[in-house]
Design an enzyme around this catalytic site. Structure first.
Site, PDB file in Angstrom:
ATOM      1  N   HIS A 142      10.700  37.080  69.964  1.00  0.00           N
ATOM      2  CA  HIS A 142      11.608  36.109  70.687  1.00  0.00           C
ATOM      3  C   HIS A 142      12.521  36.885  71.679  1.00  0.00           C
ATOM      4  O   HIS A 142      13.105  37.750  71.349  1.00  0.00           O
ATOM      5  CB  HIS A 142      12.274  35.119  69.868  1.00  0.00           C
ATOM      6  CG  HIS A 142      13.512  35.687  69.256  1.00  0.00           C
ATOM      7  ND1 HIS A 142      14.896  35.781  69.363  1.00  0.00           N
ATOM      8  CD2 HIS A 142      13.715  35.888  67.641  1.00  0.00           C
ATOM      9  CE1 HIS A 142      15.449  36.193  68.455  1.00  0.00           C
ATOM     10  NE2 HIS A 142      14.969  36.471  67.484  1.00  0.00           N
ATOM     11  N   ASP A 185      18.046  41.934  68.156  1.00  0.00           N
ATOM     12  CA  ASP A 185      17.433  40.952  67.543  1.00  0.00           C
ATOM     13  C   ASP A 185      17.295  39.883  68.596  1.00  0.00           C
ATOM     14  O   ASP A 185      18.182  39.365  69.153  1.00  0.00           O
ATOM     15  CB  ASP A 185      18.213  40.258  66.596  1.00  0.00           C
ATOM     16  CG  ASP A 185      18.123  39.024  66.119  1.00  0.00           C
ATOM     17  OD1 ASP A 185      16.727  38.510  66.227  1.00  0.00           O
ATOM     18  OD2 ASP A 185      18.721  38.349  65.559  1.00  0.00           O
ATOM     19  N   GLU A 198      14.250  30.647  69.544  1.00  0.00           N
ATOM     20  CA  GLU A 198      14.171  31.311  68.072  1.00  0.00           C
ATOM     21  C   GLU A 198      15.467  31.033  67.417  1.00  0.00           C
ATOM     22  O   GLU A 198      15.654  30.685  66.471  1.00  0.00           O
ATOM     23  CB  GLU A 198      13.591  32.328  67.977  1.00  0.00           C
ATOM     24  CG  GLU A 198      13.227  32.882  66.530  1.00  0.00           C
ATOM     25  CD  GLU A 198      14.518  33.508  65.719  1.00  0.00           C
ATOM     26  OE1 GLU A 198      14.318  33.604  64.510  1.00  0.00           O
ATOM     27  OE2 GLU A 198      15.511  33.691  66.463  1.00  0.00           O
ATOM     28  N   GLU A 199      16.575  31.356  68.278  1.00  0.00           N
ATOM     29  CA  GLU A 199      18.112  31.486  67.799  1.00  0.00           C
ATOM     30  C   GLU A 199      18.333  30.041  67.432  1.00  0.00           C
ATOM     31  O   GLU A 199      19.220  30.065  66.692  1.00  0.00           O
ATOM     32  CB  GLU A 199      18.885  32.100  68.704  1.00  0.00           C
ATOM     33  CG  GLU A 199      18.583  33.544  68.839  1.00  0.00           C
ATOM     34  CD  GLU A 199      18.787  34.349  67.835  1.00  0.00           C
ATOM     35  OE1 GLU A 199      19.417  33.861  66.586  1.00  0.00           O
ATOM     36  OE2 GLU A 199      18.681  35.627  67.683  1.00  0.00           O
ATOM     37  N   ASP A 207      10.333  40.584  64.393  1.00  0.00           N
ATOM     38  CA  ASP A 207      11.770  40.264  64.436  1.00  0.00           C
ATOM     39  C   ASP A 207      12.288  41.265  63.574  1.00  0.00           C
ATOM     40  O   ASP A 207      11.911  42.242  63.158  1.00  0.00           O
ATOM     41  CB  ASP A 207      12.200  38.777  63.715  1.00  0.00           C
ATOM     42  CG  ASP A 207      13.316  37.961  64.370  1.00  0.00           C
ATOM     43  OD1 ASP A 207      14.003  38.904  64.989  1.00  0.00           O
ATOM     44  OD2 ASP A 207      13.056  36.979  64.410  1.00  0.00           O
ATOM     45  N   HIS A 219      23.830  40.214  64.580  1.00  0.00           N
ATOM     46  CA  HIS A 219      24.429  39.386  65.510  1.00  0.00           C
ATOM     47  C   HIS A 219      25.937  39.692  65.393  1.00  0.00           C
ATOM     48  O   HIS A 219      26.781  38.737  66.006  1.00  0.00           O
ATOM     49  CB  HIS A 219      24.399  37.784  64.581  1.00  0.00           C
ATOM     50  CG  HIS A 219      23.147  37.093  64.690  1.00  0.00           C
ATOM     51  ND1 HIS A 219      23.242  35.670  64.581  1.00  0.00           N
ATOM     52  CD2 HIS A 219      22.044  37.419  64.863  1.00  0.00           C
ATOM     53  CE1 HIS A 219      21.917  35.311  64.799  1.00  0.00           C
ATOM     54  NE2 HIS A 219      21.093  36.459  64.756  1.00  0.00           N
TER      55      HIS A 219
END
Length: 343
Positions: A70, A187, A221-222, A241, A321
């Site tokens: 993604h 990510d 995706e997030e 991922d 994140h």
């Protein structure tokens, strides 16, 4: 076995990582990927939701396999314009908001203008605010200070800024001499780079894929529904991922992580075992892990009715994140494992 081209990795990574692409604002990075896919000579199409699908005819059409990465990232959006000319915010995805205090950012308006600013605490000065150090850095206590002469909300509106505008923060893209990739949004942009490297290698060396193959560069995706739009005829789906690092997890930045279970439950036992055996038999540095606070595009696809086996692999990423980091070795191991699976 596929070789790892460090200079190619650096080139593609710079293109992908330095292109702002928070979830819902991914057209620019998809355009970059589209140019690479054209250069490599593959058939592709852009889906209605903005994702890109590459279709490859394999040696064996008895089943259709797929992989994905993604390209949407975490980000922010203007929630409202404050009376002092600063911007209140809402999250796109789930960033660790405490890490955003003092980050430089850009505001993208609906009519194509871009403004610079800084994300700051609502108590940003120790000489003024008693709670400057102690105040929570949750999203309601952060705001954007624009680098424009604005004294009130109307001044901001006169710039063309409005509620719902996209706010992107600096990825701080860096590759160190010691081989670490440290940047926001590993990510999952690292996986997108891996798939582009794979496609280039196979194109240049005229390699055939084992089965009919779909490769997806996914958006959304997030926020949970990225791969819901993939082809419903897929028999196996191995998404790329990030792998998780920390606590009692086995994963690390130098290995490819193979996920046995995440918050949505176990991945397909047979397919996951096959990937483990491929890694083991080819002497890859790999780990098998449980990701307790994690969901992937496999879950999105299965929830959308795709009747496929599902598995998840990816390079180990520290501080996910937040201010993320991985190592070239982890990326190389991930590239080799997806190559072995597809070819």
């Amino acid at each position: 076995m596929i070789s790892f081209d460090l200079e190619l990795f650096k080139k593609i990574s710079k293109d992908i990582f330095t292109c702002d692409s928070p979830t819902g604002f991914t057209h620019n990075v998809i355009g970059i990927i589209e140019n690479y896919i054209k250069e490599y000579g593959y058939n592709y199409r852009i889906l209605n939701n903005g994702a890109l699908e590459v279709s490859i005819k394999g040696k064996d059409s008895s089943k259709v396999v797929a992989t994905s990465a993604h390209v949407d990232t975490l980000g922010l959006m203007v929630r409202s314009i404050k009376g002092n000319g600063n911007l209140a915010l809402t999250k796109l995805g789930g960033p660790i908001t405490a890490t955003l205090d003092a980050e430089y950012c850009k505001v993208y308006t609906r009519d194509g203008r871009i403004y610079n600013g800084t994300i700051i605490s609502t108590s940003p000065a120790v000489h003024v605010y008693k709670d400057a150090n102690s105040k929570s850095r949750d999203i309601d206590n952060l705001e954007v200070r624009l680098d424009e002469v604005v004294k009130n909300a109307q001044d901001v509106k006169n710039l063309g800024i409005q509620n719902g505008d996209i706010v992107c923060y600096d990825p701080k893209f860096t590759i160190t001499e010691s081989g670490f990739l440290k940047t926001r949004f590993i990510d999952d942009k690292a996986s997108a780079v891996i798939l582009l490297m794979l496609l280039k290698y196979c194109s240049e060396n005229k390699l055939e894929f084992k089965h009919d193959t779909k490769i997806y560069f996914v958006v959304y995706e997030e926020v949970g529904h990225g791969a819901s739009s993939i082809d419903k005829s897929i028999d196996e789906f191995v998404t790329l991922d990030m792998g998780c690092v920390g606590l009692d997890l086995a994963g690390n930045e130098f290995a490819v992580s193979i996920c046995a279970k995440d918050s949505g439950g176990p991945y397909d036992y047979e397919l996951t075992t096959r990937l483990i055996n491929l890694a083991k038999d080819n002497n890859l540095d790999y780990t098998v892990d449980i990701f307790p606070f994690y969901g992937s595009d496999v879950g999105a696809a299965l929830s959308a009715g795709v009747d496929s086996k599902g598995a998840l692999i990816g390079t180990g990423v520290a501080a996910s994140h937040g201010m993320e980091r991985t190592h070239i070795k982890g990326i190389e191991n991930t590239l080799k494992l997806i190559y072995l699976y597809l070819l």
